[in-house]
Motif scaffolding. Structure first.
Motif, short mmCIF file in Angstrom:
data_model
loop_
_atom_site.label_atom_id
_atom_site.label_comp_id
_atom_site.label_asym_id
_atom_site.label_seq_id
_atom_site.Cartn_x
_atom_site.Cartn_y
_atom_site.Cartn_z
N LYS A 119 0.92 -1.51 0.32
CA LYS A 119 -0.02 -0.10 0.13
C LYS A 119 0.81 1.62 0.12
O LYS A 119 0.19 2.90 0.14
CB LYS A 119 -1.46 0.19 1.39
CG LYS A 119 -1.61 -0.78 1.77
CD LYS A 119 -2.88 -1.16 2.41
CE LYS A 119 -3.90 -2.03 2.20
NZ LYS A 119 -4.68 -2.06 3.39
N HIS A 120 2.50 0.58 0.05
CA HIS A 120 2.77 2.36 -0.02
C HIS A 120 3.58 2.87 -1.69
O HIS A 120 3.87 2.25 -2.15
CB HIS A 120 4.50 1.71 1.31
CG HIS A 120 5.31 2.82 1.42
ND1 HIS A 120 5.13 4.15 1.39
CD2 HIS A 120 6.69 3.18 0.25
CE1 HIS A 120 6.46 5.15 1.65
NE2 HIS A 120 7.08 4.52 1.02
N ARG A 121 3.68 3.94 -1.37
CA ARG A 121 3.55 4.78 -2.94
C ARG A 121 4.67 6.16 -2.45
O ARG A 121 4.62 6.58 -1.22
CB ARG A 121 2.53 5.87 -3.20
CG ARG A 121 1.43 4.63 -3.23
CD ARG A 121 1.77 3.04 -5.09
NE ARG A 121 0.47 2.88 -5.46
CZ ARG A 121 -0.03 1.81 -4.31
NH1 ARG A 121 0.69 1.31 -4.02
NH2 ARG A 121 -1.04 0.98 -4.82
N ARG A 122 5.43 6.08 -3.01
CA ARG A 122 6.21 7.19 -3.44
C ARG A 122 6.79 7.55 -4.83
O ARG A 122 6.02 6.70 -5.60
CB ARG A 122 8.14 6.76 -2.59
CG ARG A 122 7.22 6.64 -1.43
CD ARG A 122 9.31 6.30 -1.24
NE ARG A 122 9.66 4.88 -0.96
CZ ARG A 122 10.97 4.40 -1.22
NH1 ARG A 122 11.84 4.80 -0.66
NH2 ARG A 122 10.83 2.83 -1.42
N ASP A 123 6.44 8.78 -5.15
CA ASP A 123 6.87 9.79 -6.29
C ASP A 123 7.93 10.65 -6.24
O ASP A 123 7.00 11.95 -5.93
CB ASP A 123 5.88 9.64 -7.13
CG ASP A 123 5.46 10.14 -8.53
OD1 ASP A 123 6.84 10.66 -8.78
OD2 ASP A 123 4.40 10.70 -9.45
N LYS A 124 9.09 11.17 -6.25
CA LYS A 124 9.73 11.74 -5.68
C LYS A 124 11.12 11.87 -7.15
O LYS A 124 10.71 11.26 -8.05
CB LYS A 124 10.85 11.70 -4.76
CG LYS A 124 10.19 10.87 -2.96
CD LYS A 124 10.62 10.62 -1.72
CE LYS A 124 9.75 10.43 -1.12
NZ LYS A 124 10.35 10.23 0.02
#
Length: 259
Positions: A119-124
């Motif tokens: 369920k974890h998201r990252r957009d960097k």
């Protein structure tokens, strides 16, 4: 009824989730080590299988293309189906490098990381301005924007390790790489441990074993010792990587591609 891979593996969900997190770390570091060096052929594609105690746990592919004044690296990492049922890992990273004078191939212009881990998201994203000694860090999920000062020849988490592949590696002597990961600057030490002959997709080859001393809190967060075997030649192709996990270890093996 056909027995499911999860049942046959007999892995508690909590353990499998930890394994998936470690798998993501392995995939990301592996892709970083696979980036292009001056002695490599571009375009290049590297394909890896990852196994955990003999069970396939995921795959990683990377393609490098020449776009005239730039080098583009696009990397995709996925967990295997049996992990993805309850903890999918699907990461995409893209690094755009501006070409510079050889033996270096380029310095980063733009680094983008999109991560899905359960369920974890990252957009960097990190946008580099080497002329001004600045970098802009952007979190596309929460809108955070930070301007950071950088030193000369500062790399992003992926282009940093192509730089390692361009260097002469001597057993017993560490090399250091200036790295901007997340919002932190690090001078990452890479230990050069020993030479070893391995059976690989390239045949029986001489390799050199290195160990990155990861300290950052971003995608290279230190979670266990990582060992990487590079071909002991000018190309320094990463043919194998191994890291310990909560139970056992995960091994990445080069299985195909164009190189």
């Amino acid at each position: 009824m056909k027995k499911s891979p999860i049942a046959s593996a007999s892995i508690p969900l909590s353990t499998a989730a930890r394994l998936s997190g470690q798998l993501s770390l392995v995939l990301l570091v592996l892709i970083a080590m696979a980036t292009s060096a001056a002695a490599l052929t571009v375009p290049e594609k590297l394909v890896y299988d990852l196994t955990w105690t003999g069970i396939k746990a995921g795959t990683a592919t990377q393609e490098i293309t020449d776009e005239g004044d730039s080098i583009r690296i696009v990397s995709i990492a996925r967990s295997a189906d049996w992990i993805s049922v309850f903890f999918p890992v699907e990461d995409r990273v893209e690094s755009l490098l501006a070409k510079v004078t050889p033996p270096q191939l380029g310095l980063p212009r733009d680094f983008r990381m999109k991560v899905r881990e359960g369920k974890h998201r990252r957009d960097k994203e990190i946008i580099f301005d080497h002329d001004k000694g600045k970098a802009s860090y952007i979190d596309h999920l929460n809108g955070e924007k930070v301007e950071l000062e950088i030193g000369k020849n500062t790399y992003d988490p992926y282009s940093s390790f192509y730089y390692v592949r361009t260097l002469p590696l001597e057993v017993g002597k560490s090399v250091f790489v200036p790295l901007l990961d997340n919002k932190q600057l690090w001078n990452v030490e890479i230990q050069v441990l020993k030479k070893e002959k391995l059976d690989t997709i390239l045949g029986k080859v001489n390799t050199i074993l290195i160990k990155p001393l990861i300290k950052s809190e971003g995608i290279f967060q230190k979670k266990g010792e990582i060992y990487i075997w590079l071909t002991d030649d000018a190309r320094h192709i990463p043919v194998k990587m191994k890291t310990k996990v909560a139970i056992g270890s995960v091994t990445a093996t080069l299985v195909g591609g164009k190189f």
